[in-house]
Write a protein that holds these residues in place. Structure first.
Motif, PDB file in Angstrom:
ATOM      1  N   UNK A   1      81.883  76.550  42.552  1.00 45.41           N
ATOM      2  CA  UNK A   1      82.346  77.930  42.616  1.00 45.41           C
ATOM      3  C   UNK A   1      83.857  78.031  42.345  1.00 45.41           C
ATOM      4  N   UNK A   2      84.598  77.030  42.847  1.00 49.58           N
ATOM      5  CA  UNK A   2      86.045  77.029  42.615  1.00 49.58           C
ATOM      6  C   UNK A   2      86.364  76.960  41.125  1.00 49.58           C
ATOM      7  N   UNK A   3      85.510  76.175  40.411  1.00 51.37           N
ATOM      8  CA  UNK A   3      85.744  76.058  38.972  1.00 51.37           C
ATOM      9  C   UNK A   3      85.557  77.412  38.287  1.00 51.37           C
ATOM     10  N   UNK A   4      84.531  78.148  38.700  1.00 49.62           N
ATOM     11  CA  UNK A   4      84.268  79.470  38.106  1.00 49.62           C
ATOM     12  C   UNK A   4      85.404  80.445  38.415  1.00 49.62           C
ATOM     13  N   UNK A   5      85.925  80.392  39.656  1.00 50.14           N
ATOM     14  CA  UNK A   5      87.034  81.268  40.029  1.00 50.14           C
ATOM     15  C   UNK A   5      88.286  80.927  39.220  1.00 50.14           C
ATOM     16  N   UNK A   6      88.530  79.619  39.072  1.00 47.86           N
ATOM     17  CA  UNK A   6      89.694  79.186  38.302  1.00 47.86           C
ATOM     18  C   UNK A   6      89.548  79.602  36.837  1.00 47.86           C
ATOM     19  N   UNK A   7      88.360  79.437  36.294  1.00 46.40           N
ATOM     20  CA  UNK A   7      88.101  79.803  34.898  1.00 46.40           C
ATOM     21  C   UNK A   7      88.297  81.306  34.686  1.00 46.40           C
ATOM     22  N   UNK A   8      87.836  82.099  35.644  1.00 45.91           N
ATOM     23  CA  UNK A   8      87.972  83.548  35.538  1.00 45.91           C
ATOM     24  C   UNK A   8      89.439  83.977  35.644  1.00 45.91           C
ATOM     25  N   UNK A   9      90.221  83.266  36.477  1.00 48.89           N
ATOM     26  CA  UNK A   9      91.648  83.588  36.610  1.00 48.89           C
ATOM     27  C   UNK A   9      92.395  83.274  35.316  1.00 48.89           C
ATOM     28  N   UNK A  10      92.033  82.153  34.662  1.00 47.55           N
ATOM     29  CA  UNK A  10      92.645  81.811  33.360  1.00 47.55           C
ATOM     30  C   UNK A  10      92.307  82.897  32.335  1.00 47.55           C
ATOM     31  N   UNK A  11      91.081  83.383  32.399  1.00 45.41           N
ATOM     32  CA  UNK A  11      90.653  84.447  31.480  1.00 45.41           C
ATOM     33  C   UNK A  11      91.494  85.705  31.700  1.00 45.41           C
ATOM     34  N   UNK A  12      91.766  86.033  32.970  1.00 46.80           N
ATOM     35  CA  UNK A  12      92.597  87.207  33.280  1.00 46.80           C
ATOM     36  C   UNK A  12      94.015  87.040  32.739  1.00 46.80           C
ATOM     37  N   UNK A  13      94.545  85.828  32.863  1.00 48.53           N
ATOM     38  CA  UNK A  13      95.913  85.564  32.393  1.00 48.53           C
ATOM     39  C   UNK A  13      96.004  85.763  30.890  1.00 48.53           C
ATOM     40  N   UNK A  14      95.021  85.255  30.166  1.00 46.07           N
ATOM     41  CA  UNK A  14      95.055  85.306  28.703  1.00 46.07           C
ATOM     42  C   UNK A  14      94.726  86.696  28.162  1.00 46.07           C
ATOM     43  N   UNK A  15      94.050  87.479  28.953  1.00 44.53           N
ATOM     44  CA  UNK A  15      93.658  88.812  28.481  1.00 44.53           C
ATOM     45  C   UNK A  15      94.861  89.755  28.393  1.00 44.53           C
ATOM     46  N   UNK A  16      95.859  89.513  29.225  1.00 46.13           N
ATOM     47  CA  UNK A  16      97.058  90.357  29.194  1.00 46.13           C
ATOM     48  C   UNK A  16      98.274  89.442  29.199  1.00 46.13           C
TER      49      UNK A  16
END
Length: 297
Positions: A1-16
């Motif tokens: 689950x931590x990996x998914x949260x980390x992956x989603x946070x990276x996605x948020x960073x790159x989106x903006x």
């Protein structure tokens, strides 16, 4: 689950990317200014200690009191037992006269008869918080001190009152510095909360949808917390490198051998790591509060 949260946070960073870049820059600047406040704090403490170390009290004894007199011994013993850090130096009448001769031989040559100078107890290395206790000890033995009727400048109470005024100024400066530090730390929290609040605002619809599909709260809070941790780490390395460059080149303004003594603490690495975890903690709390606001709405 931590990996998914980390992956989603990276996605948020790159989106903006622009908002992410500006957040890192603001964080780095805040950390750098915290380091500058640390320098200001160290410089102020060293300045206060340097001024206080120059403050001394001279106790001028009446002619009938010598070092062997029981009252003088008791006074010195009371100070040594109660305030062991204070440096005590007793000088006889002849030693005082000799010291004056070294400073101004012509002035001493005027003295043709008996030595009029009093035996003296010099007190130095007195901490600011020790003056009140020291005064109580000396007041109990005030009767052995010379009462200067013509010139009160050398009287003990006049010296003590003058030192109290200086100490009050030093304490005010120290209090003002701590107020500035606390105001700045509060400002850091407000700025951090605003940055995260603006970022989460762009994702308020996703928070709403995530809430509707009954996902765990960790999938709402988690990515923003990880995101802030990444920002904090990047901003930390940015500000630390700039700060270390500043410290390494501070010998332009300070003596090279005393740079670390006067502008940074010996445990600098510990302080910087503590700063990083504090920023992460502030960011995590701000992320929680900002996301919670949209969850409630």
């Amino acid at each position: 689950m931590l990996y998914r949260l980390f992956k989603y946070s990276i996605k948020n960073i790159l989106r903006n990317k622009f908002l992410s870049f500006s957040s890192v820059i603001v964080l780095g600047l805040l950390m750098f200014f915290v380091n500058l406040l640390m320098i200001m704090h160290n410089l102020s403490n060293n300045l206060i200690q340097a001024i206080n170390s120059k403050l001394t009290l001279s106790l001028y004894l009446k002619d009938e009191y010598t070092k062997e007199h029981i009252a003088v011994k008791n006074l010195i013993q009371d100070i040594e037992l109660s305030l062991p850090s204070i440096e005590i130096q007793f000088k006889t009448k002849d030693e005082v006269l000799e010291d004056m001769r070294k400073q101004d031989e012509e002035l001493v040559s005027i003295i043709k008869s008996q030595n009029p100078l009093p035996a003296t107890i010099n007190l130095s290395n007195i901490k600011m918080e020790e003056y009140e206790k020291l005064n109580i000890i000396i007041e109990w033995k005030y009767g052995i001190l010379t009462d200067f009727k013509t010139n009160s400048t050398y009287d003990y109470r006049t010296q003590y009152d003058r030192i109290l005024k200086i100490i009050a100024i030093l304490k005010t400066l120290k209090l003002a510095l701590y107020i500035i530090i606390w105001v700045f730390l509060l400002s850091i929290f407000v700025i951090t909360y605003s940055i995260i609040g603006n970022f989460i605002y762009h994702y308020r619809d996703e928070i709403y949808i995530t809430r509707l599909v009954w996902w765990w709260n960790s999938f709402i809070y988690g990515p923003f917390v990880f995101q802030w941790i990444i920002y904090s780490v990047i901003g930390f390395f940015l500000s630390t490198n700039i700060f270390l460059v500043f410290v390494n080149n501070a010998s332009v303004f300070f003596d090279k051998s005393s740079v670390k003594q006067y502008i940074v603490n010996s445990d600098l690495n510990y302080i910087l790591l503590t700063q990083l975890f504090i920023f992460i903690g502030i960011g995590a709390l701000s992320s929680f509060l900002s996301a919670r606001r949209y969850m409630k709405n």
